[in-house]
Design a protein around this motif. Structure first.
Motif, PDB file in Angstrom:
ATOM      1  N   ARG A 590       0.809  -1.215   0.000  1.00  0.00           N
ATOM      2  CA  ARG A 590       0.000   0.000   0.000  1.00  0.00           C
ATOM      3  C   ARG A 590       0.848   1.272   0.000  1.00  0.00           C
ATOM      4  O   ARG A 590       0.545   2.239  -0.702  1.00  0.00           O
ATOM      5  N   ALA A 591       1.891   1.300   0.814  1.00  0.00           N
ATOM      6  CA  ALA A 591       2.708   2.515   0.893  1.00  0.00           C
ATOM      7  C   ALA A 591       3.381   2.795  -0.444  1.00  0.00           C
ATOM      8  O   ALA A 591       3.390   3.943  -0.924  1.00  0.00           O
ATOM      9  N   GLN A 633      -6.528   4.314   2.587  1.00  0.00           N
ATOM     10  CA  GLN A 633      -5.583   4.590   3.667  1.00  0.00           C
ATOM     11  C   GLN A 633      -6.207   5.448   4.765  1.00  0.00           C
ATOM     12  O   GLN A 633      -5.539   5.795   5.739  1.00  0.00           O
TER      13      GLN A 633
END
Length: 991
Positions: A590-591, A633
């Motif tokens: 995700r990052a 997020q």
């Protein structure tokens, strides 16, 4: 029959549920059939090997190589056999494994060994046969109920030839949803379809354990092959009475050459050595020679049978005609009598088809459970593929005559019908010809490639497995010559968007072509584009890891080029990064995904500043992707800003090019509504939703079939926002329209839309309750429950939570109508499901269980039933577990549950101590909450204290009771309340 459907326009499927006796199907499982009655697949109880007579086996020695006869005891592959046994016996409830390896490696024998051992261990063993290889069985039934068995083992041979959607139907079968362990072993040469299927299984959210097992070639050191030869030789020799000392029979040639890396080829060497010894012949030592020897023995038997017809044997087909029938059977596959007659009449119009079928069945008897098939093919597959190659003109083997008749067969078999449809055997025909072409180049150059180049859509109609087989001819080398031309012609007709059944095969074609094109491309920019397009194909096929690698390499090239010439390459870099962000997110990175999406958006902002007209579409796509990642997020404010920006861009683009941009604009507006909702702005959510609905209506007018699901979804969202704003009648109208659309969609394609219809009806019932129409709500709830119940039977892991919630809503509807007994029955069922779900996954389902138990308490109290106290105790226990994981969110509900239980306990003098302890705990919980939010919890605290004082008084603790009453009648502080609760001797419980 309950209609179901295929996501493709080829036909409508139906689902038949057979509970008892027999029908067109089986007992204890489902059967899925197409609208014309053809089965998607059939299920049979796995049958052990039958003891074939030695003379019959010797007549055509290839029969001894058929894995189903199990002439050779299982040898070798001990590690793989142990691994499969451990996989079966592991703790997982549901596990799926893909067993793959080159033809002839022993996959079927390994699977049959597992089946035999599993039967002995008490497992129910079932085989699945694809509809293209089966036909409706004769009258009778397959009892597949696993009652009294340790588990269910399902074997799926040729799984790599099944369309993904058909495998998906198989995995929805009730047979795999029994309360026993389930193992599914999929067997195929290639693993090309495995990633996409694995992704489908993950989507079921049932915790299915997935794995694969590759059967590598035998070691080339000779020892393993020598041991395998010896074991096979001794087993074959049992059927040859003239062979008295098999130990004297040596391998016909060295076994440490690459050609003997297959188990099958080692067995062929042993069989030929024994048969030759029995006949006083010299065996050939090379692989081709072994093949020719065995096929010559087939011909010998056909000729012997024909010659014996003069001595009274009822057999009238010459060996030359039988060879043609065998050729046709390999390419067309097993069929019922009428279909088989059609094949023979097509290929041999002047031959006596009925007689040929009868005589062919003497040589190759039916093997299906009903013994109804005809045109059983020569086995093993590898020998059958070699038979095709040796009969087709152009064969390099001079000692085996070809047949000019065979040259016309591929084109004739693959010719489309008058309706333009490909013949039903096209997948098999192309797969066998491609497998033969991989070892025999003349099969491709002279016979397969011309047919496919003339009609490249045949490859698509034949399915993903055929595409993969074509793409893997000569794998490991760059495609060139006629093969390259064939792949290029297929590339021109491939769909640009996703295609669930074809995507794995499309990825194989794209991979092979991209390798060739990359080698030919001198321009680095062209290479980057090729890699980016390949990444998209990988992503569609579920090969997300490969998609990441390909897109990453594309971005690396574009980045290097953009450093030198940004004007020509920044857009390519931005587009590739946009897609790469999505791939990274799918891999759970995700990052990195968010950083990549940020960079893509930044690049397109830079480009738009210089040339808005050219780069605004790229920026809109980058922003939509970035907004989705930000929302995931939890960065809702930023997600809103970029989604609003994307919406504004798409609105401008849609003004000038509506055909290209209306759908993405409508979808983005619908997403925008949800972002607004997350931020607590229902008015803005409604505005965005109304715009989305308007656009979807416009799109539906032009192409209703494609976008009706989008319109239904947007209408549900609109109803939600309207309800939040108190506009309940308008909300109800929107939801009614959505239900009507979902009903229409489910009627045409139940498999894709029945779950949406069930959810829509459940939603509609809730809106009807909210507008005081319980008499209308109950029928909607009842229909939703019926649909969810059917869906949960097929897929409990995915649909039981929906069924539990729908039962709770139905219970509430019954209660509003005063039908309390029915309300209790529905709620008890829903709560029972909730308990099972919460036990398996508390994080996901414990809160739903708490709400269901709260409602159960209310109903039991209203009916004054004795089970109310156990229900109250369960409510406290569930709420206590929730409060332990998240005190801030659940302490108030725990206090409420404790107070309710105390009230019931206090009704019985013997329960007063328990009531005191419960009220005291509730009071301390509320005291802490009131210190933080006095306006919210002061009233609840006061009510608990009143009850607490009453219970203390009844227990004779007058001073303590008076102390509580005093703080209630004076302007006491929370500290005073605390002192009164603690008292001189401290609290009565551990609170």
């Amino acid at each position: 029959m309950t209609p179901s459907a295929s996501p493709e326009p080829a036909g409508v499927r139906q689902v038949v549920h057979v509970e008892n006796g027999f029908g067109y199907g089986c007992v204890g499982a489902d059967i899925h059939v197409f609208g014309d009655g053809r089965p998607v697949y059939l299920l049979f109880g796995h049958r052990p090997a039958t003891d074939a007579r030695s003379p019959w086996l010797r007549a055509q020695p290839s029969r001894m190589l058929d894995a189903r006869t199990e002439v050779v005891g299982f040898t070798g592959r001990a590690a793989e056999s142990a691994e499969l046994a451990a996989w079966r016996d592991a703790d997982a409830r549901f596990a799926v494994r893909w067993l793959h390896g080159e033809g002839g490696q022993g996959k079927t024998r390994l699977a049959n060994l597992l089946a035999a051992e599993s039967r002995r261990a008490g497992w129910k063993v079932v085989s699945a046969v694809h509809g293209s290889d089966a036909h409706p069985p004769a009258e009778g039934s397959q009892d597949l109920r696993p009652d009294g068995h340790e588990g269910v083992l399902l074997l799926v041979d040729y799984a790599d030839r099944w369309p993904l959607s058909d495998l998906s139907w198989l995995f929805h079968n009730r047979l795999l949803r029994r309360p026993v362990p389930v193992r599914v072993l999929l067997i195929g040469r290639s693993a090309s379809g495995w990633p996409a299927l694995r992704g489908k299984l993950d989507q079921l959210r049932e915790g299915i354990d997935t794995s694969d097992l590759y059967l590598a070639p035998l070691p080339d050191d000779g020892s393993a092959r020598d041991r395998m030869f010896t074991a096979a030789r001794d087993c074959f020799a049992v059927h040859y009475p003239d062979v008295t000392d098999p130990r004297a029979i040596a391998p016909p040639g060295p076994l440490n050459t690459p050609g003997f890396g297959l188990t099958l080829v080692v067995h062929m060497a042993a069989l030929v050595a024994v048969d030759a010894a029995a006949r006083g012949r010299r065996p050939p030592g090379d692989v081709v020679g072994l093949t020719v020897y065995l096929l010559d023995r087939e011909h010998e038997n056909w000729r012997q049978l024909y010659e014996n017809s003069g001595r009274g044997l009822d057999f009238r087909t010459s060996d030359a005609v039988m060879a043609r029938a065998v050729f046709a059977a390999i390419l067309a596959g097993p069929a019922d009598r009428q279909a088989a007659l059609g094949v023979l009449e097509l290929l041999m119009p002047r031959a006596p088809a009925e007689r040929i079928l009868l005589d062919h069945a003497v040589c190759y008897p039916p093997t299906d459970p009903a013994r109804a098939n005809t045109l059983e093919p020569l086995l093993p597959d590898r020998l059958a593929e070699d038979f095709l190659a040796l009969m087709l003109p152009g064969s390099p083997v001079s000692g085996h005559p070809t047949d000019t008749w065979a040259a016309a067969v591929p084109a004739a078999l693959l010719r489309r019908g008058q309706d333009g449809a490909a013949p039903p055997w096209a997948p098999r025909t192309l797969a066998y010809l491609a497998a033969a072409a991989d070892r025999w180049p003349h099969v491709g150059d002279g016979h397969l490639y011309p047919v496919v180049r003339a009609d490249p859509r045949l490859a698509l109609d034949a399915g993903s497995a055929a595409l993969t087989a074509l793409a893997r001819i000569g794998e490991g080398e760059l495609a060139d010559g006629d093969l390259l031309g064939v792949l290029e012609s297929i590339d021109t007709v491939l769909p640009g968007l996703r295609h669930v059944d074809l995507d794995p095969g499309i990825a194989s074609v794209a991979e092979r072509l991209t390798a060739r094109r990359l080698a030919d491309a001198d321009d680095h920019g062209d290479q980057a584009v090729l890699l980016s397009r390949l990444a998209t194909r990988y992503d569609h096929a579920g090969l997300v890891g490969k998609a990441v690698a390909s897109a990453d390499e594309s971005a690396r090239i574009f980045r290097r080029l953009a450093a030198v010439d940004p004007d020509a390459n920044l857009a390519g870099l931005g587009g590739t990064l946009t897609h790469l962000g999505g791939y990274l997110s799918a891999r759970g990175r995700r990052a990195e995904a968010l950083a990549t999406a940020e960079e893509a958006a930044g690049i397109f902002r830079q480009l738009v500043a210089a040339d808005p007209a050219r780069h605004l579409p790229g920026l809109s796509g980058a922003l939509v992707n970035l907004g989705s990642l930000l929302s995931a997020q939890g960065e809702q404010e930023r997600a809103l800003r970029v989604t609003l920006e994307a919406t504004a861009i798409l609105m401008r683009l849609a003004d000038t090019e509506p055909a290209a941009h209306l759908l993405p604009l409508a979808t983005t507006l619908d997403n925008l509504g949800r972002v607004f909702s997350d931020l607590g702005r229902p008015e803005d959510s409604l505005k965005a939703s109304e715009q989305a609905v308007t656009l979807f209506r416009l799109i539906v007018e032009r192409n209703s079939a494609a976008c009706l699901p989008d319109l239904a979804r947007a209408l549900h969202h609109r109803g939600h926002w309207l309800s939040q704003l108190g506009r309940r009648e308008e909300a109800l109208r929107a939801v009614r329209e959505a239900v009507a659309i979902d009903r229409r969609l489910a009627a045409s394609n139940p498999g894709a839309h029945q779950a949406h219809l069930a959810a829509s009806l459940d939603n509609l019932g809730a809106y009807l309750i909210g507008t005081e129409r319980p008499d209308e709500a109950v029928p909607a709830f009842e229909e939703a429950v019926a649909l969810f119940r059917r869906l949960a039977e097929a897929n409990p892991g995915a649909r039981e939570p929906d069924l539990a919630k729908a039962l709770g809503n139905l219970s509430a509807g019954y209660a509003r109508l005063g039908r309390l007994a029915e309300a209790l029955s529905a709620l008890r069922e829903g709560t029972g499901i909730g308990r099972r779900l919460a036990a398996a996954d508390p994080r996901a389902h414990l809160l739903d269980l708490a709400r269901a138990v709260d409602n159960l308490v209310v109903l039991l109290t209203a009916l004054d039933l004795p089970e109310v106290l156990p229900a109250l105790q369960e409510a406290v226990a569930v709420r206590r577990r929730l409060a332990q994981t998240d005190p801030g969110a659940h302490r108030a509900e725990l206090a409420k549950a404790l107070a309710g239980m105390a009230g019931r306990r206090a009704a019985d003098p013997g329960g007063l101590p328990h009531a005191r302890a419960a009220l005291e705990e509730a009071a301390f919980l509320l005291l802490d909450l009131a210190a933080r939010e006095p306006r919210t919890y002061a009233g609840d605290l006061r009510g608990v204290l009143v009850g607490y004082a009453a219970v203390l008084g009844r227990l004779g603790l007058t001073a303590r009771a008076d102390g509580i009453r005093q703080v209630l009648t004076t302007a006491a502080t929370l500290q005073d309340v605390h002192h009164a609760l603690v008292g001189p001797a401290g609290p009565a419980s551990g609170s």
